[in-house]
Scaffold this active site. Sequence first.
Site, PDB file in Angstrom:
ATOM      1  N   GLU A  33       0.871  -1.155   0.000  1.00  0.00           N
ATOM      2  CA  GLU A  33       0.000   0.000   0.000  1.00  0.00           C
ATOM      3  C   GLU A  33       0.920   1.220   0.000  1.00  0.00           C
ATOM      4  O   GLU A  33       1.846   1.294   0.817  1.00  0.00           O
ATOM      5  CB  GLU A  33      -0.873   0.001   1.267  1.00  0.00           C
ATOM      6  CG  GLU A  33      -1.893   1.094   1.173  1.00  0.00           C
ATOM      7  CD  GLU A  33      -2.771   1.226   2.406  1.00  0.00           C
ATOM      8  OE1 GLU A  33      -2.700   0.369   3.302  1.00  0.00           O
ATOM      9  OE2 GLU A  33      -3.512   2.213   2.442  1.00  0.00           O
ATOM     10  N   ARG A 259       5.809 -12.956   9.449  1.00  0.00           N
ATOM     11  CA  ARG A 259       6.410 -11.670   9.121  1.00  0.00           C
ATOM     12  C   ARG A 259       7.765 -11.539   9.803  1.00  0.00           C
ATOM     13  O   ARG A 259       8.059 -12.236  10.770  1.00  0.00           O
ATOM     14  CB  ARG A 259       5.502 -10.505   9.505  1.00  0.00           C
ATOM     15  CG  ARG A 259       5.191 -10.403  10.979  1.00  0.00           C
ATOM     16  CD  ARG A 259       4.141  -9.333  11.271  1.00  0.00           C
ATOM     17  NE  ARG A 259       4.617  -8.005  11.004  1.00  0.00           N
ATOM     18  CZ  ARG A 259       4.079  -7.177  10.089  1.00  0.00           C
ATOM     19  NH1 ARG A 259       3.064  -7.563   9.353  1.00  0.00           N
ATOM     20  NH2 ARG A 259       4.561  -5.967   9.935  1.00  0.00           N
ATOM     21  N   LYS A 269       4.882   0.914   9.117  1.00  0.00           N
ATOM     22  CA  LYS A 269       4.963   2.183   8.403  1.00  0.00           C
ATOM     23  C   LYS A 269       4.396   3.328   9.233  1.00  0.00           C
ATOM     24  O   LYS A 269       4.920   4.439   9.204  1.00  0.00           O
ATOM     25  CB  LYS A 269       4.211   2.072   7.072  1.00  0.00           C
ATOM     26  CG  LYS A 269       5.009   1.319   6.024  1.00  0.00           C
ATOM     27  CD  LYS A 269       4.271   1.238   4.705  1.00  0.00           C
ATOM     28  CE  LYS A 269       3.230   0.150   4.747  1.00  0.00           C
ATOM     29  NZ  LYS A 269       2.604  -0.101   3.451  1.00  0.00           N
TER      30      LYS A 269
HETATM   31  P1  ATP Z   1       3.043  -2.073   7.793  1.00  0.00           P
HETATM   32  O1  ATP Z   1       2.565  -2.882   8.943  1.00  0.00           O
HETATM   33  O2  ATP Z   1       4.456  -1.651   7.890  1.00  0.00           O
HETATM   34  O3  ATP Z   1       2.123  -0.945   7.410  1.00  0.00           O
HETATM   35  P2  ATP Z   1       1.793  -3.591   5.799  1.00  0.00           P
HETATM   36  O4  ATP Z   1       1.730  -5.057   5.853  1.00  0.00           O
HETATM   37  O5  ATP Z   1       0.578  -2.838   6.129  1.00  0.00           O
HETATM   38  O6  ATP Z   1       3.041  -3.103   6.601  1.00  0.00           O
HETATM   39  P3  ATP Z   1       1.762  -3.442   2.980  1.00  0.00           P
HETATM   40  O7  ATP Z   1       2.132  -2.296   2.137  1.00  0.00           O
HETATM   41  O8  ATP Z   1       0.350  -3.838   3.022  1.00  0.00           O
HETATM   42  O9  ATP Z   1       2.286  -3.093   4.408  1.00  0.00           O
HETATM   43  O10 ATP Z   1       2.695  -4.694   2.688  1.00  0.00           O
HETATM   44  C1  ATP Z   1       3.048  -5.161   1.418  1.00  0.00           C
HETATM   45  C2  ATP Z   1       3.488  -6.577   1.540  1.00  0.00           C
HETATM   46  O11 ATP Z   1       4.615  -6.668   2.410  1.00  0.00           O
HETATM   47  C3  ATP Z   1       2.402  -7.447   2.133  1.00  0.00           C
HETATM   48  O12 ATP Z   1       2.297  -8.614   1.369  1.00  0.00           O
HETATM   49  C4  ATP Z   1       2.863  -7.717   3.520  1.00  0.00           C
HETATM   50  O13 ATP Z   1       2.425  -8.939   3.974  1.00  0.00           O
HETATM   51  C5  ATP Z   1       4.386  -7.650   3.389  1.00  0.00           C
HETATM   52  N1  ATP Z   1       5.006  -7.252   4.653  1.00  0.00           N
HETATM   53  C6  ATP Z   1       4.793  -6.133   5.354  1.00  0.00           C
HETATM   54  N2  ATP Z   1       5.485  -6.123   6.500  1.00  0.00           N
HETATM   55  C7  ATP Z   1       6.174  -7.295   6.532  1.00  0.00           C
HETATM   56  C8  ATP Z   1       7.081  -7.903   7.453  1.00  0.00           C
HETATM   57  N3  ATP Z   1       7.422  -7.304   8.592  1.00  0.00           N
HETATM   58  N4  ATP Z   1       7.583  -9.117   7.140  1.00  0.00           N
HETATM   59  C9  ATP Z   1       7.269  -9.719   5.994  1.00  0.00           C
HETATM   60  N5  ATP Z   1       6.425  -9.208   5.082  1.00  0.00           N
HETATM   61  C10 ATP Z   1       5.875  -8.009   5.339  1.00  0.00           C
HETATM   62 MG    MG Z   2      -1.200  -2.434   5.673  1.00  0.00          MG
END
Ligand code: ATP
Ligand code: MG
Length: 553
Positions: A33, A259, A269
């Site tokens: 995102e 994760r 983020k």
């Molecule tokens: P955040 O919690 O930092 O906002 P998010 O999961 O909301 O992260 P996205 O932009 O939705 O962020 O993530 C894009 C991809 O990266 C998704 O497939 C998510 O599962 C993966 N991802 C995000 N954070 C991690 C992590 N700590 N370890 C592994 N994969 C991750």
């Molecule tokens: Mg997210």
Amino acid sequence: MESKPANNFLQQIVAEDLESGRVSKLITRFPPEPNGYLHVGHAKSICLNFGLAQRFGGECNLRFDDTNPEKESPEYVASIQEDVRWLGYEWAGEVRYASSYFQQFYDWAVHLVEQGDAYVCDLNAEQAREYRGTLTEPGKNSPFRERSVEENLDLLGRMKAGEFDEGSRVLRAKIDMASPNMNLRDPILYRIRKVEHHQTGNDWCIYPTYDFAHGQEDAIEGVTHSICTLEFEDHRPLYDWLLEHLPVPHRPRQYEFGRLNLNYTVTSKRKLKQLVDDGVVSGWDDPRMPTVSGMRRRGFTPASIRRFCEMIGVTRSDGVVDVAMLEHAIRDDLNENAPRAMCVLRPLKVVLTDYPEDQVEQLTAACHPSREDLGERQLPFSRELYIDAEDFREEANKKFKRLVLGKRVRLRNAYVIEADSVVKDEAGNIVEVHAHTIPNTIGNDPEDGVKPKGVIQWVSAAGGRQATVRLYDRLFTDAAPDKGDKDFMTLVNPESLTVVEGAWIEPGLAAAEPEQGFQFEREGYFVADRFEHTEAAPVFNMTIGLRDTWNNG
Ligand code: ATP
Ligand code: MG
């Protein structure tokens, strides 16, 4: 096709699916995102998704999951593309946007309504929470659940046309308010949001939820293996329910993995944005940030990050990885590949009283102890030079293997010298050391048999240059800064950044290209700052110290 043994359960699954013919070509996607910069956790997901595609001759899409316009921006869209490329990956075809499928999602929402599988609900947020039930109690049906298809179609059309206020109505799937899985209790599919979108402008005032978008995006793109983190495991039944109830062109499947969590680090983020917004760091790419752009500016190489992701592996459980392992990965890479150089961080002037004032010798030194291909460098040697203040003492015991008054030390790649006297200022601080060279000691021990105890770095005042050097320590003092009820903002390490002005660097370092990494001998690994380093005003960032604290034994 793929004969190497699988390293993780996802490779295993893909190998089996290809072998059995369940899928003919692997298609994965990385779906960020655009509401912040990518961090080291995303790097794990990138290496996994793009890595699988590479390994199995498939393709990986880069798709922006841009369904929350308020928090998203073109700056994030641009930075994410740059980071993925920098990590060494190229997506299949054009960049994709969930927002480019908005009309299709809407048509599918209409389809669900026509099938009697979705309805417009007027409960406000607080009422909806009450009706939803809890983990131990079933929910109650919304009083709007039995609206007719005609009424629902009319209301949905008017939601889309902007006739209703934000929060006044939502579209919900009609599934089961008594399901033990909360995600199936008539989940929200569309919300009213009267905000401009960075890709679609003001075309829409209703936006799909993550759940209503994600599986459908995968279906449109022909994704075969939709890989996400474990917290989405409970969403999988909804992912499947939607695909079963819609006339989608393709049936993707969702798989979950653990994760990445790192100690001494926050990987969210939202929290990283708070550090930026509150000015705790200089920006998303501050070298202390665990963002891809921060690590880049810190001097991490793409190969070291990919290597780290390989080392941590992919499992079905969440764990906390020691940040020392990430540090190990970059140290290992730079030990192998970074040219050696000399830098004096706390300069103390040494005057070699026996050395002619107008003489400058050009000494040569290898750039790397074992990599001849990295070549040699020139080091001017002259009567005045700088050593590190911590490498000199008037008196010391035998454990101090550096320069002591009346004793000898070897200047790295140059002569052995012996200290004779010191000059002090009025406050009693040593401002200068007077010493003399021991003849014929370049590459040889002193002829009189009195060997120096140690070797120290130095930079000649003739030809040497001054630089700004930024030293870094961990950004947080606590190993788990955002766990439990801790406030990570209060656990920021006040000494995470030390700026050294007026460090002395050997002449060739000024001409380093931005982002070029070096080992400053006896100090650590450093990189020419990506944005601020120039030949006229050199700026180096510390990547990591020399000592490895990762226990891999
Ligand atoms: P955040 O919690 O930092 O906002 P998010 O999961 O909301 O992260 P996205 O932009 O939705 O962020 O993530 C894009 C991809 O990266 C998704 O497939 C998510 O599962 C993966 N991802 C995000 N954070 C991690 C992590 N700590 N370890 C592994 N994969 C991750
Ligand atoms: Mg997210």
